[in-house]
Design a protein around this motif. Structure first.
Motif, PDB file in Angstrom:
ATOM      1  N   VAL A   1       0.883  -1.165   0.000  1.00 26.91           N
ATOM      2  CA  VAL A   1       0.000   0.000   0.000  1.00 26.91           C
ATOM      3  C   VAL A   1       0.916   1.210   0.000  1.00 26.91           C
ATOM      4  N   ASN A   2       0.934   1.927  -1.102  1.00 27.43           N
ATOM      5  CA  ASN A   2       1.865   3.046  -1.244  1.00 27.43           C
ATOM      6  C   ASN A   2       1.451   4.224  -0.361  1.00 27.43           C
ATOM      7  N   THR A   3       2.332   5.184  -0.239  1.00 26.72           N
ATOM      8  CA  THR A   3       2.191   6.242   0.757  1.00 26.72           C
ATOM      9  C   THR A   3       0.800   6.879   0.750  1.00 26.72           C
ATOM     10  N   PHE A   4       0.199   6.925   1.950  1.00 24.71           N
ATOM     11  CA  PHE A   4      -1.117   7.530   2.131  1.00 24.71           C
ATOM     12  C   PHE A   4      -1.184   8.146   3.521  1.00 24.71           C
ATOM     13  N   ILE A   5      -2.231   8.907   3.763  1.00 21.98           N
ATOM     14  CA  ILE A   5      -2.447   9.516   5.071  1.00 21.98           C
ATOM     15  C   ILE A   5      -3.610   8.800   5.742  1.00 21.98           C
ATOM     16  N   PRO A   6      -3.348   7.987   6.758  1.00 23.26           N
ATOM     17  CA  PRO A   6      -4.428   7.256   7.415  1.00 23.26           C
ATOM     18  C   PRO A   6      -5.229   8.163   8.345  1.00 23.26           C
ATOM     19  N   ALA A   7      -6.425   7.728   8.682  1.00 25.07           N
ATOM     20  CA  ALA A   7      -7.243   8.443   9.654  1.00 25.07           C
ATOM     21  C   ALA A   7      -6.747   8.124  11.055  1.00 25.07           C
ATOM     22  N   ASN A   8      -6.628   9.140  11.895  1.00 22.86           N
ATOM     23  CA  ASN A   8      -6.173   8.888  13.261  1.00 22.86           C
ATOM     24  C   ASN A   8      -7.149   7.966  13.981  1.00 22.86           C
ATOM     25  N   LEU A   9      -6.611   6.980  14.690  1.00 20.14           N
ATOM     26  CA  LEU A   9      -7.321   5.980  15.479  1.00 20.14           C
ATOM     27  C   LEU A   9      -7.996   4.889  14.642  1.00 20.14           C
ATOM     28  N   GLU A  10      -7.829   4.915  13.312  1.00 18.71           N
ATOM     29  CA  GLU A  10      -8.356   3.770  12.556  1.00 18.71           C
ATOM     30  C   GLU A  10      -7.504   2.545  12.842  1.00 18.71           C
ATOM     31  N   THR A  11      -8.097   1.366  12.698  1.00 19.99           N
ATOM     32  CA  THR A  11      -7.438   0.114  13.047  1.00 19.99           C
ATOM     33  C   THR A  11      -7.353  -0.809  11.842  1.00 19.99           C
ATOM     34  N   PHE A  12      -6.200  -1.436  11.682  1.00 16.27           N
ATOM     35  CA  PHE A  12      -5.992  -2.482  10.675  1.00 16.27           C
ATOM     36  C   PHE A  12      -5.829  -3.817  11.402  1.00 16.27           C
ATOM     37  N   ASN A  13      -6.519  -4.836  10.926  1.00 17.07           N
ATOM     38  CA  ASN A  13      -6.429  -6.180  11.489  1.00 17.07           C
ATOM     39  C   ASN A  13      -5.722  -7.098  10.499  1.00 17.07           C
ATOM     40  N   PHE A  14      -4.950  -8.059  10.998  1.00 22.40           N
ATOM     41  CA  PHE A  14      -4.138  -8.840  10.073  1.00 22.40           C
ATOM     42  C   PHE A  14      -3.756 -10.207  10.623  1.00 22.40           C
TER      43      PHE A  14
ATOM     44  N   THR B   1      -0.844 -14.254   4.177  1.00 14.27           N
ATOM     45  CA  THR B   1      -0.799 -12.992   4.916  1.00 14.27           C
ATOM     46  C   THR B   1      -1.935 -12.113   4.426  1.00 14.27           C
ATOM     47  N   ASN B   2      -2.757 -11.617   5.354  1.00 17.05           N
ATOM     48  CA  ASN B   2      -3.858 -10.750   4.932  1.00 17.05           C
ATOM     49  C   ASN B   2      -4.050  -9.591   5.893  1.00 17.05           C
ATOM     50  N   LEU B   3      -4.761  -8.580   5.407  1.00 19.87           N
ATOM     51  CA  LEU B   3      -5.005  -7.367   6.187  1.00 19.87           C
ATOM     52  C   LEU B   3      -6.349  -6.777   5.792  1.00 19.87           C
ATOM     53  N   THR B   4      -7.098  -6.309   6.776  1.00 20.24           N
ATOM     54  CA  THR B   4      -8.357  -5.623   6.522  1.00 20.24           C
ATOM     55  C   THR B   4      -8.373  -4.296   7.255  1.00 20.24           C
ATOM     56  N   GLY B   5      -9.056  -3.347   6.658  1.00 22.09           N
ATOM     57  CA  GLY B   5      -9.249  -2.026   7.251  1.00 22.09           C
ATOM     58  C   GLY B   5     -10.383  -1.344   6.521  1.00 22.09           C
ATOM     59  N   THR B   6     -10.643  -0.115   6.837  1.00 26.49           N
ATOM     60  CA  THR B   6     -11.727   0.615   6.193  1.00 26.49           C
ATOM     61  C   THR B   6     -11.511   0.676   4.683  1.00 26.49           C
ATOM     62  N   GLY B   7     -12.443   0.084   3.922  1.00 26.46           N
ATOM     63  CA  GLY B   7     -12.349   0.101   2.465  1.00 26.46           C
ATOM     64  C   GLY B   7     -11.184  -0.672   1.905  1.00 26.46           C
ATOM     65  N   LEU B   8     -10.683  -1.641   2.664  1.00 30.76           N
ATOM     66  CA  LEU B   8      -9.457  -2.331   2.260  1.00 30.76           C
ATOM     67  C   LEU B   8      -9.499  -3.779   2.734  1.00 30.76           C
TER      68      LEU B   8
ATOM     69  N   ASN C   1     -10.124  -2.726  -2.852  1.00 27.33           N
ATOM     70  CA  ASN C   1      -9.629  -1.408  -2.483  1.00 27.33           C
ATOM     71  C   ASN C   1     -10.658  -0.333  -2.840  1.00 27.33           C
ATOM     72  N   THR C   2     -11.800  -0.376  -2.166  1.00 29.64           N
ATOM     73  CA  THR C   2     -12.827   0.638  -2.429  1.00 29.64           C
ATOM     74  C   THR C   2     -12.407   2.012  -1.927  1.00 29.64           C
ATOM     75  N   ARG C   3     -11.376   2.049  -1.160  1.00 29.07           N
ATOM     76  CA  ARG C   3     -10.846   3.301  -0.629  1.00 29.07           C
ATOM     77  C   ARG C   3     -10.072   4.093  -1.685  1.00 29.07           C
ATOM     78  N   GLY C   4      -9.637   3.400  -2.722  1.00 29.09           N
ATOM     79  CA  GLY C   4      -8.948   4.076  -3.822  1.00 29.09           C
ATOM     80  C   GLY C   4      -7.497   4.400  -3.552  1.00 29.09           C
ATOM     81  N   LEU C   5      -6.841   3.643  -2.699  1.00 25.24           N
ATOM     82  CA  LEU C   5      -5.426   3.882  -2.429  1.00 25.24           C
ATOM     83  C   LEU C   5      -4.561   3.337  -3.564  1.00 25.24           C
ATOM     84  N   SER C   6      -3.344   3.843  -3.651  1.00 20.96           N
ATOM     85  CA  SER C   6      -2.379   3.326  -4.627  1.00 20.96           C
ATOM     86  C   SER C   6      -1.768   2.043  -4.073  1.00 20.96           C
ATOM     87  N   ILE C   7      -1.909   0.949  -4.829  1.00 18.66           N
ATOM     88  CA  ILE C   7      -1.451  -0.355  -4.363  1.00 18.66           C
ATOM     89  C   ILE C   7      -0.648  -1.037  -5.461  1.00 18.66           C
ATOM     90  N   THR C   8       0.467  -1.652  -5.070  1.00 13.34           N
ATOM     91  CA  THR C   8       1.308  -2.413  -5.992  1.00 13.34           C
ATOM     92  C   THR C   8       1.235  -3.894  -5.630  1.00 13.34           C
TER      93      THR C   8
END
Length: 361
Positions: A109-122, A156-163, A193-200
């Protein structure tokens, strides 16, 4: 039983709370500290990385039971300019003239600005154990089955808002003397990636065999395990190189011909922050391969880190081993090397996968 985050050193957020400066509870962290149950690595004064990965068998007995790391979470606490790296566990190498394990798949997940206090689970995938392709027996610590072929690397997996991201573990192939890479030998990548982040998404890193080199990863994928007696049976048996920032190198293959010395069948080189695969052995003279490299090989620069490199089988594991072993996969995600010779030519372990949260000031 999956490896739970519970009890892995505890979150250190409360130990490093600093006010002001936009550095949340992490401004005073140093390499080797524990933060939100992950290990801190600081490449420089303004870059922070938190590494999460399961323990490999390297440095332990062959009977050590590896598990995926499950139940992980990371809460954003004023971090910005963030990247997230996912690497699947490396596939184990299959011996007796079969194929090296493929390298773990990669998502960045290329450089982005996350929301403060959002959580990623993995979850982070373990490396697969090495095995063989034709002998009906197995010794304690090998995969089950008849024959006891190698294990795939863990997912290996990860979930978060829109991801929702999934980087597959490295596949394995028990085909003897394969002449082409099968489509199933590349790690699977899934991205929502409904959040629309840049992903490689990564590619490549397939394991080698008699007629196939260990393939280099691309766009972040780890390298595939090396061939067994391909070409000149020496440098051509090296593991595939890892790619990107966190693709580990594949373990070197275990061949028969050509003069052998430690390192003559080298492991593939790791990416920017990754590690090289171990060198492969020689079946003619029962020379054993090297474990894949990882932070425990450099405790000065990586204090308090645990093992993640793929373990190479050793003579102490079973007295009947008389054809050496291949090299283990380099951390993270490198595939274990393949091995020549039926019977008892044995492949070695793939490396643990990883998730990294990376940010800069």
């Amino acid at each position: 039983m999956p490896l739970s985050m519970t009890g892995l050193g505890g979150g250190a957020g409360s130990l490093f709370r600093h006010s002001g400066g936009g550095t949340g509870d992490w401004g005073g962290l140093s390499t080797g500290d524990t933060y939100q149950n992950g290990k801190v690595y600081k490449p420089n004064a303004t870059t922070f990385q938190i590494w999460y990965y399961p323990q490999s068998r390297k440095g332990s007995a062959v009977t050590y039971s590896m598990s995926n790391l499950t139940g992980g979470s990371f809460e954003v606490r004023e971090q910005s300019n963030m990247k997230i790296y996912l690497i699947g566990g490396g596939g184990g190498g299959t011996g007796e003239n079969a194929s090296g394990g493929s390298g773990g798949g990669a998502i960045t997940v290329n450089t982005f600005i996350p929301a403060n206090l959002e959580t990623f689970n993995f979850q982070v995938g373990k490396g697969g154990r090495g095995g063989w392709s034709q002998n009906a027996g197995q010794f304690s610590g090998m995969p089950s089955g008849n024959p006891a072929i190698a294990e795939e690397g863990g997912l290996t997996n990860l979930t978060g808002t829109g991801l929702s991201l999934s980087a597959g573990g490295g596949p394995v192939d028990s085909t003897v003397n394969a002449t082409s890479y099968s489509s199933g030998k590349e790690a699977t990548i899934n991205v929502s990636n409904t959040r629309g982040l840049s992903i490689t998404s990564g590619s490549g890193g397939r394991g080698g065999s008699r007629n196939l080199a260990g393939e280099a990863g691309a766009n972040g994928n780890a390298g595939g395990g090396g061939a067994n007696d391909r070409g000149n049976g020496q440098s051509d048996d090296g593991g595939g190189n890892g790619s990107g920032d966190f693709g580990g190198g594949g373990g070197g293959g275990n061949g028969y011909t050509a003069a052998w010395y430690a390192g003559s069948r080298p492991g593939g080189t790791g990416g920017t922050y990754a590690f090289s695969g171990g060198y492969g052995g020689n079946t003619q003279n029962n020379d054993f391969g090297q474990d894949g490299t990882c932070p425990t090989d450099n405790t000065t620069d990586y204090p308090n880190f645990h093992a993640g490199g793929g373990r190479a089988y050793k003579q102490v594991d079973w007295s009947g081993l008389n054809r050496g072993s291949s090299g283990g996969g380099g951390f993270p995600g490198g595939g274990g090397g393949s091995s020549y010779y039926n019977s008892f030519g044995i492949g070695s372990d793939g490396a643990s996968g990883i998730i990294v949260f990376h940010w800069t000031l």
